[in-house]
Enzyme design. Structure first.
Site, PDB file in Angstrom:
ATOM      1  N   CYS A 202      60.547 154.474  -8.970  1.00 23.10           N
ATOM      2  CA  CYS A 202      60.694 153.528  -7.879  1.00 23.10           C
ATOM      3  C   CYS A 202      61.400 154.180  -6.715  1.00 23.10           C
ATOM      4  O   CYS A 202      62.577 153.913  -6.452  1.00 23.10           O
ATOM      5  CB  CYS A 202      61.495 152.328  -8.364  1.00 23.10           C
TER       6      CYS A 202
ATOM      7  N   TYR B  24      63.444 170.859  -3.689  1.00 19.37           N
ATOM      8  CA  TYR B  24      63.238 172.103  -2.923  1.00 19.37           C
ATOM      9  C   TYR B  24      61.924 172.120  -2.147  1.00 19.37           C
ATOM     10  O   TYR B  24      61.542 173.175  -1.644  1.00 19.37           O
ATOM     11  CB  TYR B  24      63.193 173.319  -3.866  1.00 19.37           C
TER      12      TYR B  24
ATOM     13  N   ARG C 167      62.689 182.464 -14.946  1.00 17.18           N
ATOM     14  CA  ARG C 167      61.457 181.899 -14.401  1.00 17.18           C
ATOM     15  C   ARG C 167      60.213 182.706 -14.755  1.00 17.18           C
ATOM     16  O   ARG C 167      59.200 182.160 -15.169  1.00 17.18           O
ATOM     17  CB  ARG C 167      61.593 181.824 -12.873  1.00 17.18           C
TER      18      ARG C 167
ATOM     19  N   GLY D  78      65.638 186.625 -11.267  1.00 16.08           N
ATOM     20  CA  GLY D  78      65.123 186.241  -9.955  1.00 16.08           C
ATOM     21  C   GLY D  78      63.711 186.659  -9.623  1.00 16.08           C
ATOM     22  O   GLY D  78      63.234 186.373  -8.527  1.00 16.08           O
TER      23      GLY D  78
HETATM   24  N1  LLP Z   1      71.102 184.816 -13.774  1.00 21.77           N
HETATM   25  C1  LLP Z   1      71.849 184.005 -13.031  1.00 21.77           C
HETATM   26  C2  LLP Z   1      73.271 184.256 -12.906  1.00 21.77           C
HETATM   27  C3  LLP Z   1      71.258 182.898 -12.391  1.00 21.77           C
HETATM   28  O1  LLP Z   1      72.012 182.110 -11.653  1.00 21.77           O
HETATM   29  C4  LLP Z   1      69.874 182.657 -12.536  1.00 21.77           C
HETATM   30  C5  LLP Z   1      69.246 181.512 -11.913  1.00 21.77           C
HETATM   31  C6  LLP Z   1      69.131 183.542 -13.335  1.00 21.77           C
HETATM   32  C7  LLP Z   1      69.774 184.609 -13.930  1.00 21.77           C
HETATM   33  C8  LLP Z   1      67.657 183.365 -13.588  1.00 21.77           C
HETATM   34  O2  LLP Z   1      66.909 183.422 -12.424  1.00 21.77           O
HETATM   35  P1  LLP Z   1      65.320 183.382 -12.518  1.00 21.77           P
HETATM   36  O3  LLP Z   1      64.858 184.668 -13.150  1.00 21.77           O
HETATM   37  O4  LLP Z   1      64.936 182.230 -13.359  1.00 21.77           O
HETATM   38  O5  LLP Z   1      64.882 183.239 -11.119  1.00 21.77           O
HETATM   39  N2  LLP Z   1      66.515 175.256 -10.343  1.00 21.77           N
HETATM   40  C9  LLP Z   1      65.978 176.258  -9.447  1.00 21.77           C
HETATM   41  C10 LLP Z   1      66.312 177.652  -9.887  1.00 21.77           C
HETATM   42  C11 LLP Z   1      67.781 177.898  -9.962  1.00 21.77           C
HETATM   43  C12 LLP Z   1      68.084 179.278 -10.432  1.00 21.77           C
HETATM   44  C13 LLP Z   1      69.520 179.399 -10.747  1.00 21.77           C
HETATM   45  N3  LLP Z   1      69.916 180.643 -11.279  1.00 21.77           N
HETATM   46  C14 LLP Z   1      64.473 176.080  -9.341  1.00 21.77           C
HETATM   47  O6  LLP Z   1      63.958 175.153  -9.949  1.00 21.77           O
HETATM   48  O7  LLP Z   1      63.812 176.822  -8.640  1.00 21.77           O
END
Ligand code: LLP
Length: 442
Positions: free
Chosen positions: A365, A338, A297, A249
């Site tokens: 489209c 988003y 991310r 996150g």
């Molecule tokens: N662990 C779990 C259980 C998760 O659900 C997620 C992300 C992560 C780790 C990794 O989180 P990160 O470090 O990438 O923030 N599609 C959305 C993001 C969805 C994230 C879902 N879970 C976007 O494009 O912003």
């Protein structure tokens, strides 16, 4: 460690990524094109891995959250950097296995893992399955028993901290499809159930409080709540968790308003977590657990850009100017989903002052097919090369063939060299699985 800047402007006034000129990349690989800087990815992985080594005696493992960007090359890089991976589907697991990733360093997640995915995960001998439902424990138990093995598991809990991009809230009961609530006792009941199943080895707990979070306090609060729960479980039923997975996150820079951190600054997030865990364990007389974090991310997000060729430009006096590119929601749906913010430059004229405001439109489209509405750019013309920043996470992985557009290829760049890591799709790929049924008159 390579501390070189991921992006810079070269003497020709062109944007460079990882030492490669974007204009040359576009000529060689065409657009739209996802480009990833290998050095940035490796630096991010290394910064986090070393933090565990230097501040927690190596009693931690970084798991790359591969939902952010999954392809064989990224698993190969993660493996080389000595980190693990989190997968959330049979497809991600298959990709990791195809890349030769060590299964013992793979964690399987998901709120509704299919029986077939659980069975496949056991066939692969994944290191850990993060349980998200009571019925899932029974499925894993049955598959493990059938094979005569004991499967490591964590229980996903909901610690009552929910973070949103620039705020976090504490909730007593959380409305979420994920995890077992600490507050309503279901996390405790799940613990008792799992401890009774002979083919499951409960290592501890997992939580994930959200994504694109900049506040260290939110992570620290979640760790505190999780450890308070661990202490309570130890006191009441005598089970002491030996491992905790604190999720991912960590936020990244997309556009003005976002904090701009250097890769080494992410050490601070892990340091704060480690310090909180040590402090709480001392206070609660717990043995400091083995720790996992699973960022996606921040590892690949800023390492990636997308290159587009500018096509039509539509200026609507007193309304706005639309600049259309050869991509769109099929290769980056994040603005549509988003209202995600991005920033961009004209990569072929990266030195020129940004005098105009454009809405960048895709080619689908659909009126809502935009990459954003507030791009400050020089006056653009057909044929210019647009580079959108911070597209490395959740772009390729969320792409589709909407309108039967082709998912763009991805290239990896390292010290000026570039190679495909995902080859271009072709029109034949689009119809590869199409079948004309026999019963339909033709
Ligand atoms: N662990 C779990 C259980 C998760 O659900 C997620 C992300 C992560 C780790 C990794 O989180 P990160 O470090 O990438 O923030 N599609 C959305 C993001 C969805 C994230 C879902 N879970 C976007 O494009 O912003």
């Amino acid at each position: 460690m390579n501390e070189r800047e991921t992006l810079k402007i070269n003497a020709a006034g062109h944007l460079e990524i990882g030492g490669a000129d974007c204009v040359s990349l576009a000529e060689r690989f065409h657009t739209p094109l996802y480009v990833f800087d290998e050095a940035h990815i490796r630096t991010m992985m290394r910064v986090l891995r070393r933090t565990f080594e230097e501040e927690y005696g190596g009693r931690g493992l970084v798991l790359y959250a591969s939902k952010a960007f999954s392809c064989k090359a990224i698993y190969a890089i993660a493996q080389a950097e000595g980190i693990g991976a989190d997968v959330v589907s049979g497809g991600e697991l298959y990709t990791a296995m195809q890349a030769g990733f060590p299964p013992e360093k793979i964690f399987l997640h998901g709120n509704n893992k299919l029986p077939s995915e659980i069975s496949y995960a056991l066939d692969c001998k994944v290191g850990c399955i993060v349980l998200d439902a009571l019925s899932e424990a029974d499925l894993v138990e049955a598959e493990a028993a059938r094979r005569g093995v004991v499967q490591n598991v964590l229980i996903r809990v909901n610690p009552g901290v929910e973070a949103h991009t620039h705020a976090y809230i504490q909730t007593a009961t959380t409305d979420s499809k994920f995890g077992f609530s600490v507050a309503d006792g279901s996390a405790r009941r799940m613990t008792e159930t799992v401890l009774r199943l002979p083919h499951l080895r409960l290592l501890g707990y997992h939580c994930h409080i959200g994504s694109q979070i900049f506040e260290k306090e939110a992570f620290v609060l979640a760790a505190q709540k999780l450890l308070a729960f661990v202490a309570e479980i130890k006191r009441s039923i005598g089970f002491e968790a030996q491992a905790l997975n604190l999720g991912g996150g960590f936020g990244i820079w997309y556009a003005e308003g976002d904090a701009k951190l250097r890769p080494q600054d992410y050490r601070g997030y892990l340091s704060a977590l480690i310090a909180a865990v040590k402090r709480e364990c001392a206070r609660l007389s717990l043995r400091p657990p083995f720790l996992f974090v699973e960022p996606g991310r921040c590892i690949v997000g800023e390492a990636g850009i997308t290159l587009y060729t500018v096509g039509t430009i539509k200026e609507i006096p007193n309304v706005r100017s639309y600049l259309a590119v050869d991509g769109g929601m099929f290769e980056n749906p994040r603005y549509c989903l988003y209202q995600a913010k991005y920033s961009a430059v004209l990569a072929n004229r990266a030195n020129e002052p940004a005098t105009e405001l454009y809405a960048v439109a895709g080619k689908c489209c659909e009126s809502g097919d935009l990459l954003g509405v507030n791009f400050n750019l020089p006056k653009a013309k057909r044929g210019d090369l647009l580079a959108v920043f911070s597209t490395g996470a959740y772009n390729y992985s969320m792409a589709s063939n909407y309108n039967r557009n082709l998912v763009p290829p991805a290239v990896l760049v390292r010290d000026g060299r570039a190679e495909y890591i995902v080859r271009p799709q072709t029109y034949e790929d689009l119809v590869r699985n199409d079948v004309l049924p026999n019963f339909t008159d033709r």
